[in-house]
Design a protein around this motif. Structure first.
Motif, PDB file in Angstrom:
ATOM      1  N   ASP A  57      12.923   8.152  -4.160  1.00 10.62           N
ATOM      2  CA  ASP A  57      13.571   8.092  -2.854  1.00 10.62           C
ATOM      3  C   ASP A  57      12.715   8.643  -1.727  1.00 10.62           C
ATOM      4  O   ASP A  57      13.085   8.499  -0.555  1.00 10.62           O
ATOM      5  N   ARG A  58      11.579   9.272  -2.041  1.00 11.91           N
ATOM      6  CA  ARG A  58      10.696   9.776  -0.997  1.00 11.91           C
ATOM      7  C   ARG A  58      10.015   8.632  -0.245  1.00 11.91           C
ATOM      8  O   ARG A  58       9.533   8.821   0.873  1.00 11.91           O
ATOM      9  N   PHE A  59       9.964   7.457  -0.854  1.00  9.36           N
ATOM     10  CA  PHE A  59       9.217   6.333  -0.299  1.00  9.36           C
ATOM     11  C   PHE A  59      10.140   5.358   0.409  1.00  9.36           C
ATOM     12  O   PHE A  59      11.287   5.139  -0.009  1.00  9.36           O
ATOM     13  N   VAL A  60       9.647   4.737   1.482  1.00 14.96           N
ATOM     14  CA  VAL A  60      10.450   3.742   2.195  1.00 14.96           C
ATOM     15  C   VAL A  60      10.597   2.503   1.313  1.00 14.96           C
ATOM     16  O   VAL A  60       9.657   2.108   0.608  1.00 14.96           O
ATOM     17  N   ALA A  61      11.765   1.906   1.345  1.00 17.89           N
ATOM     18  CA  ALA A  61      12.072   0.785   0.456  1.00 17.89           C
ATOM     19  C   ALA A  61      11.114  -0.395   0.601  1.00 17.89           C
ATOM     20  O   ALA A  61      10.701  -0.978  -0.407  1.00 17.89           O
ATOM     21  N   PRO A  62      10.734  -0.820   1.831  1.00 19.97           N
ATOM     22  CA  PRO A  62       9.833  -1.974   1.923  1.00 19.97           C
ATOM     23  C   PRO A  62       8.519  -1.755   1.183  1.00 19.97           C
ATOM     24  O   PRO A  62       7.991  -2.681   0.555  1.00 19.97           O
ATOM     25  N   ALA A  63       7.959  -0.544   1.250  1.00 19.60           N
ATOM     26  CA  ALA A  63       6.695  -0.277   0.563  1.00 19.60           C
ATOM     27  C   ALA A  63       6.867  -0.369  -0.945  1.00 19.60           C
ATOM     28  O   ALA A  63       5.982  -0.855  -1.662  1.00 19.60           O
ATOM     29  N   LEU A  64       8.004   0.076  -1.456  1.00 25.58           N
ATOM     30  CA  LEU A  64       8.270  -0.023  -2.890  1.00 25.58           C
ATOM     31  C   LEU A  64       8.409  -1.478  -3.327  1.00 25.58           C
ATOM     32  O   LEU A  64       8.186  -1.806  -4.488  1.00 25.58           O
ATOM     33  N   GLY A  65       8.765  -2.351  -2.382  1.00 22.66           N
ATOM     34  CA  GLY A  65       8.913  -3.766  -2.705  1.00 22.66           C
ATOM     35  C   GLY A  65       7.599  -4.456  -3.013  1.00 22.66           C
ATOM     36  O   GLY A  65       7.602  -5.593  -3.499  1.00 22.66           O
TER      37      GLY A  65
ATOM     38  N   ARG B 281      11.524  -2.021   9.580  1.00 19.57           N
ATOM     39  CA  ARG B 281      12.565  -2.928  10.053  1.00 19.57           C
ATOM     40  C   ARG B 281      12.331  -4.397   9.740  1.00 19.57           C
ATOM     41  O   ARG B 281      13.290  -5.138   9.499  1.00 19.57           O
ATOM     42  N   SER B 282      11.068  -4.844   9.776  1.00 17.84           N
ATOM     43  CA  SER B 282      10.910  -6.302   9.795  1.00 17.84           C
ATOM     44  C   SER B 282       9.729  -6.829   8.998  1.00 17.84           C
ATOM     45  O   SER B 282       9.342  -7.984   9.169  1.00 17.84           O
ATOM     46  N   ALA B 283       9.138  -6.010   8.123  1.00 19.69           N
ATOM     47  CA  ALA B 283       8.050  -6.481   7.257  1.00 19.69           C
ATOM     48  C   ALA B 283       8.597  -6.861   5.897  1.00 19.69           C
ATOM     49  O   ALA B 283       9.614  -6.326   5.448  1.00 19.69           O
ATOM     50  N   ALA B 284       7.914  -7.775   5.232  1.00 23.20           N
ATOM     51  CA  ALA B 284       8.329  -8.205   3.887  1.00 23.20           C
ATOM     52  C   ALA B 284       7.084  -8.351   3.022  1.00 23.20           C
ATOM     53  O   ALA B 284       6.033  -8.786   3.503  1.00 23.20           O
ATOM     54  N   PRO B 285       7.180  -7.982   1.739  1.00 18.35           N
ATOM     55  CA  PRO B 285       6.024  -8.126   0.850  1.00 18.35           C
ATOM     56  C   PRO B 285       5.770  -9.579   0.497  1.00 18.35           C
ATOM     57  O   PRO B 285       6.705 -10.393   0.452  1.00 18.35           O
TER      58      PRO B 285
END
Length: 438
Positions: A132-140, A385-389
């Protein structure tokens, strides 16, 4: 390290090798392979700074800090990007690699399929402070869906639109564009007397993919279906690629010579005042190196069709960045996890991302004032807010090669004055799709 299934490994290595632009091989300092000393780690770092020596100067004091705290010495090798992927592939096949390494986040699923990287399950994440320390988009962008990640986010990057303030003022343009129509209109006002509205790097396959992916999301296309099957010839994918190439072919705001441009050539044109706008990731340090002052340029989010980024399907950047991984066959797993924990600590995340101009994927580190400057704020907000892997599929690398080459060929058509039509775009993408099936 467990034995890998030969068919899976061969297919993945072949696909990944296709996007590597250099030739590498060999092992890490000290012989490579699993490390049998609990007081030593080998680490392959990617070249993030202006050059390899700069990275050594930046990372050296931090590795000494880690050694003082843990008693573990880190043997560092900084590997240039053209060589990094081939070096990693050689290590996955031979087992002779480092304990810890950096990888491009778009490679995560492909390298995950080799089985060579340590899975980051709940226990391993807990060892570094929790997922949970990491932002969700980066984990994606850490591996295939529904699997434990193959790596941990280290440095995050997103695209932004950089613009030359003087060129805008001279053309009577009062504000930077927020939509693609506004970008084209501004580009047309500027594109005359040897100056051009927008820069591109048509010869750079990865950059072609990044731009087409974002436009594809805005057209409702993902390039792959839910089962991982390519859908390159869908109406949305065709429209996205055509829109990008049309900046040169139809709108005439990209110089024909950009069809052959490679890495960073569009940034040099921008710095020299030849081009008024460029779509890029964290370009501030590059502009400074080329002699531009911070007041010479501005930065805003990448445009969307209408409205603002972030709402609905208003994706305006692929999620770029660097992940840190551990080789599964390390004999110093405890030390490797401690090292990953150190580099992803709040303090190190603030320091290193500030130095490299990237955005911390660790939530707490983003609160630093350095990530609230006008340029870094745009990157940070785009990340959250608006990036996607890019598609996290095992043949993602082949996707970059096939579709990236199709776009390169279409730019070549445009530069030569040949018509670029919906039919010609669809035909190029159909060929790319067929290549994926081989």
């Amino acid at each position: 390290m467990r034995r890998l299934r030969a068919a899976t490994l061969t297919a993945t290595v072949t696909a990944l090798a296709a996007v590597a632009s250099g030739c590498g091989g060999g092992t890490s300092p000290g012989g490579g392979g699993s490390n049998d000393s609990p007081k030593t780690l080998t680490y392959w770092a990617s070249n993030q700074g202006p050059n390899v020596e700069a990275d050594k100067r930046i990372l050296g004091p931090e590795l000494k800090k880690f050694e003082r705290r843990t008693g573990i010495k880190v043997e560092l090798e900084v590997i240039p990007w053209p060589d990094l992927l081939n070096r990693i592939l050689a290590a996955t096949t031979s087992g002779q690699g480092p304990d810890v390494l950096n990888i491009g986040n778009t490679w995560s699923a492909s390298l995950q399929a080799t089985g060579a990287l340590l899975p980051w399950d709940k226990r391993n994440f807990d060892e570094i402070g929790g997922r949970d320390r990491f932002v969700a988009p980066a984990l994606g962008a850490t591996g295939a869906a529904h699997q434990d990640p193959a790596a941990v986010p280290l440095y995050s990057l997103t695209y932004a639109l950089y613009y030359n303030k003087r060129m805008f003022k001279d053309a009577g343009i009062s504000r930077p564009p927020g939509t693609w129509d506004e970008l084209v209109a501004a580009g047309k006002r500027i594109s005359k007397d040897g100056k051009w509205g927008l820069g591109a790097e048509g010869g750079q396959l990865a950059n072609n993919i990044h731009q087409a992916f974002v436009l594809g999301k805005q057209h409702g296309a993902d390039f792959f279906d839910g089962a991982g099957k390519p859908t390159f010839t869908s109406d949305g994918a065709v429209a996205a690629v055509k829109q990008y190439v049309d900046f040169m072919a139809k709108d005439k705001i990209i110089a024909p010579g950009n069809a052959e441009y490679g890495q960073n050539q569009s940034l040099r044109d921008f710095a020299k005042g030849k081009t008024a706008m460029v779509l890029w990731q964290a370009a501030a340090t590059t502009f400074a190196a080329d002699g531009m002052k911070p007041e010479d340029w501005g930065v805003v989010p990448v445009p969307v069709a209408a409205g603002t980024p972030g709402g609905g399907r208003q994706t305006n950047s692929m999620l770029a960045g660097i992940n840190i991984a551990v080789f599964r066959n390390t004999d110093n797993l405890d030390g490797a996890r401690k090292f990953v924990k150190f580099l992803t600590s709040d303090a190190e995340q603030r320091l290193l991302n500030k130095t490299y101009g990237s955005v911390p994927p660790v939530r707490a580190a983003q609160r630093d004032a350095a990530f609230n400057r006008p340029d870094t704020k745009v990157l940070r907000e785009t990340l959250t807010r608006s990036a996607a892997p890019l598609p996290q599929v095992t043949d993602e690398a082949q996707f970059e090669t096939s579709v990236g080459t199709a776009i390169k060929d279409l730019f070549a058509d445009a530069a030569a004055g040949h018509p670029v039509t919906t039919e010609s775009v669809r035909a190029r993408l159909a060929k790319a799709e067929q290549q994926m099936a081989r």
